[in-house]
Scaffold this motif. Structure first.
Motif, mmCIF file in Angstrom:
data_model
loop_
_atom_site.group_PDB
_atom_site.id
_atom_site.type_symbol
_atom_site.label_atom_id
_atom_site.label_comp_id
_atom_site.label_asym_id
_atom_site.label_seq_id
_atom_site.Cartn_x
_atom_site.Cartn_y
_atom_site.Cartn_z
ATOM 1 N N GLY A 1 0.786 -1.219 0.000
ATOM 2 C CA GLY A 1 0.000 0.000 0.000
ATOM 3 C C GLY A 1 0.819 1.271 0.000
ATOM 4 O O GLY A 1 0.294 2.332 0.294
ATOM 5 N N VAL A 2 2.112 1.210 -0.314
ATOM 6 C CA VAL A 2 2.939 2.417 -0.314
ATOM 7 C C VAL A 2 3.265 2.886 -1.733
ATOM 8 O O VAL A 2 4.073 3.795 -1.911
ATOM 9 C CB VAL A 2 4.245 2.206 0.490
ATOM 10 N N GLY A 3 2.653 2.261 -2.747
ATOM 11 C CA GLY A 3 2.787 2.781 -4.103
ATOM 12 C C GLY A 3 3.838 2.130 -4.975
ATOM 13 O O GLY A 3 4.244 2.719 -5.978
ATOM 14 N N LYS A 4 4.287 0.908 -4.636
ATOM 15 C CA LYS A 4 5.331 0.270 -5.441
ATOM 16 C C LYS A 4 4.842 -0.025 -6.856
ATOM 17 O O LYS A 4 5.546 0.232 -7.828
ATOM 18 C CB LYS A 4 5.801 -1.014 -4.752
ATOM 19 N N THR A 5 3.644 -0.584 -6.966
ATOM 20 C CA THR A 5 3.094 -0.880 -8.290
ATOM 21 C C THR A 5 2.872 0.399 -9.079
ATOM 22 O O THR A 5 3.157 0.467 -10.288
ATOM 23 C CB THR A 5 1.775 -1.658 -8.159
ATOM 24 N N THR A 6 2.392 1.440 -8.403
ATOM 25 C CA THR A 6 2.156 2.722 -9.074
ATOM 26 C C THR A 6 3.455 3.293 -9.625
ATOM 27 O O THR A 6 3.479 3.856 -10.734
ATOM 28 C CB THR A 6 1.520 3.717 -8.096
ATOM 29 N N ILE A 7 4.549 3.147 -8.875
ATOM 30 C CA ILE A 7 5.843 3.641 -9.351
ATOM 31 C C ILE A 7 6.250 2.908 -10.625
ATOM 32 O O ILE A 7 6.675 3.523 -11.611
ATOM 33 C CB ILE A 7 6.925 3.468 -8.260
ATOM 34 N N ALA A 8 6.117 1.584 -10.616
ATOM 35 C CA ALA A 8 6.487 0.808 -11.801
ATOM 36 C C ALA A 8 5.608 1.182 -12.992
ATOM 37 O O ALA A 8 6.102 1.320 -14.122
ATOM 38 C CB ALA A 8 6.370 -0.691 -11.498
ATOM 39 N N GLU A 9 4.308 1.362 -12.768
ATOM 40 C CA GLU A 9 3.397 1.766 -13.849
ATOM 41 C C GLU A 9 3.773 3.144 -14.386
ATOM 42 O O GLU A 9 3.725 3.384 -15.603
ATOM 43 C CB GLU A 9 1.961 1.778 -13.335
ATOM 44 N N SER A 10 4.128 4.049 -13.485
ATOM 45 C CA SER A 10 4.490 5.406 -13.902
ATOM 46 C C SER A 10 5.761 5.413 -14.738
ATOM 47 O O SER A 10 5.878 6.161 -15.721
ATOM 48 C CB SER A 10 4.663 6.305 -12.673
ATOM 49 N N ILE A 11 6.733 4.577 -14.359
ATOM 50 C CA ILE A 11 7.964 4.485 -15.141
ATOM 51 C C ILE A 11 7.673 3.922 -16.527
ATOM 52 O O ILE A 11 8.217 4.388 -17.536
ATOM 53 C CB ILE A 11 9.014 3.636 -14.400
ATOM 54 N N ALA A 12 6.784 2.921 -16.588
ATOM 55 C CA ALA A 12 6.388 2.369 -17.888
ATOM 56 C C ALA A 12 5.772 3.460 -18.759
ATOM 57 O O ALA A 12 6.086 3.575 -19.956
ATOM 58 C CB ALA A 12 5.405 1.215 -17.695
ATOM 59 N N GLY A 13 4.909 4.278 -18.152
ATOM 60 C CA GLY A 13 4.288 5.369 -18.902
ATOM 61 C C GLY A 13 5.313 6.388 -19.367
ATOM 62 O O GLY A 13 5.249 6.874 -20.503
ATOM 63 N N LEU A 15 8.405 5.861 -20.011
ATOM 64 C CA LEU A 15 9.244 5.272 -21.057
ATOM 65 C C LEU A 15 8.458 4.971 -22.329
ATOM 66 O O LEU A 15 9.042 4.549 -23.337
ATOM 67 C CB LEU A 15 9.884 3.971 -20.543
ATOM 68 N N GLY A 16 7.137 5.151 -22.252
ATOM 69 C CA GLY A 16 6.299 4.844 -23.413
ATOM 70 C C GLY A 16 6.196 3.359 -23.679
ATOM 71 O O GLY A 16 6.094 2.924 -24.831
ATOM 72 N N ARG A 17 6.216 2.553 -22.605
ATOM 73 C CA ARG A 17 6.176 1.099 -22.756
ATOM 74 C C ARG A 17 4.914 0.511 -22.128
ATOM 75 O O ARG A 17 4.290 1.123 -21.274
ATOM 76 C CB ARG A 17 7.406 0.454 -22.099
ATOM 77 N N LYS A 18 4.573 -0.695 -22.557
ATOM 78 C CA LYS A 18 3.480 -1.435 -21.949
ATOM 79 C C LYS A 18 3.886 -1.851 -20.541
ATOM 80 O O LYS A 18 5.078 -1.976 -20.229
ATOM 81 C CB LYS A 18 3.130 -2.677 -22.771
ATOM 82 N N PHE A 19 2.878 -2.092 -19.692
ATOM 83 C CA PHE A 19 3.154 -2.527 -18.321
ATOM 84 C C PHE A 19 2.502 -3.877 -18.079
ATOM 85 O O PHE A 19 1.351 -4.102 -18.486
ATOM 86 C CB PHE A 19 2.618 -1.514 -17.312
ATOM 87 N N ALA A 20 3.239 -4.784 -17.443
ATOM 88 C CA ALA A 20 2.699 -6.095 -17.094
ATOM 89 C C ALA A 20 3.115 -6.437 -15.669
ATOM 90 O O ALA A 20 4.196 -6.044 -15.214
ATOM 91 C CB ALA A 20 3.194 -7.166 -18.058
ATOM 92 N N LYS A 21 2.250 -7.150 -14.983
ATOM 93 C CA LYS A 21 2.510 -7.519 -13.588
ATOM 94 C C LYS A 21 2.385 -9.025 -13.437
ATOM 95 O O LYS A 21 1.389 -9.621 -13.854
ATOM 96 C CB LYS A 21 1.513 -6.806 -12.669
#
Length: 245
Positions: A1-13, A15-21
């Motif tokens: 709940g501290v935003g780890k997934t959000t950080i990874a999604e934001s970096i993907a955005g 970089l202009g790349r798709k995001f997968a989990k």
């Protein structure tokens, strides 16, 4: 709940790349044929479903992966060897050299030392009291209000409940996930009470009436409790060292 997934999604955005989990939390699907509770072939499926050969891939809760999977990741994360990775389950080879991998980890010490050496470890600090209250007031409550079409009266009552929820039941919670669930419960209860014109009951709602049931017994508010977040290692986000070069 501290935003780890959000950080990874934001970096993907960025970089202009798709995001997968890919989650390594054991599956509760009793009909699945999986190893260590994780469905096989997930990396290949992430590439196929995303329609991209260079996505940002988040390996979620990596410390829960089967030890043999963690060893296999040594090859996957090695730029010298990951141009041709064979998926033993699906039976074909993949070029993983263009993928940017992130991993979220609850306890980095549970990862093999060799795997940690291939990572750049970034500690994500937990939110403090003021952070959580501000996030609730400026983000969570407006979002919940919009989603549930709550009235101004309901919104005002939710705002009143934020500090009691944080101070009494969640003083050591690192994120805002439980706080969000509690505010959703509050919105639902207020909506039901409004349907029967129970304004007095709405005014009498307390934090104990709406708190997430997991927190009601206040286990996490005791610093001496083994369940307390103050006695747990803060969650980490591990990033391949190559991304910083």
């Amino acid at each position: 709940g501290v935003g780890k997934t959000t950080i990874a999604e934001s970096i993907a955005g960025a970089l202009g790349r798709k995001f997968a989990k890919i989650s390594f939390t054991p599956s509760t699907n009793l009909t699945s044929t999986s190893r260590g509770g994780v469905e096989p072939g997930q990396l290949a499926h992430a590439l196929i479903d995303g329609g991209s050969s260079n996505p940002v891939v988040l390996l979620d809760e990596l410390e829960k992966a089967h030890p043999s999977m963690q060893i296999e990741l040594l090859t996957l994360l090695d730029p010298a060897h990951n141009k041709s990775i064979k998926d033993e389950y699906l039976g074909f080879e993949m070029d993983c050299s263009e993928i940017v991998f992130f991993a979220s980890v609850n306890d980095v010490e549970l990862l093999p030392a060799a795997l940690r050496d291939r990572m750049q470890i970034v500690e994500i600090d937990p939110y403090n009291r003021e952070d959580r209250i501000a996030i609730a007031q400026t983000k969570l409550i407006p979002d919940i209000t919009q989603l549930m079409n709550s009235t101004p009266e309901a919104q005002e009552k939710m705002r009143e409940l934020v500090e009691p929820l944080v101070d009494r039941f969640m003083p050591f919670e690192s994120g805002v996930r439980a706080l969000k669930r509690s505010l959703v419960i509050a919105a639902e209860k207020i909506t039901r009470l409004q349907q029967v014109s129970a304004s007095q009951a709405i005014a009498g709602l307390t934090a104990e009436d709406v708190v997430d049931p997991y927190f009601r017994n206040n286990r996490l508010s005791d610093p001496k409790s083994p369940y307390s977040y103050s006695n747990q290692i803060f969650k980490h986000l591990t990033i391949p060292a190559e991304i910083f070069k």
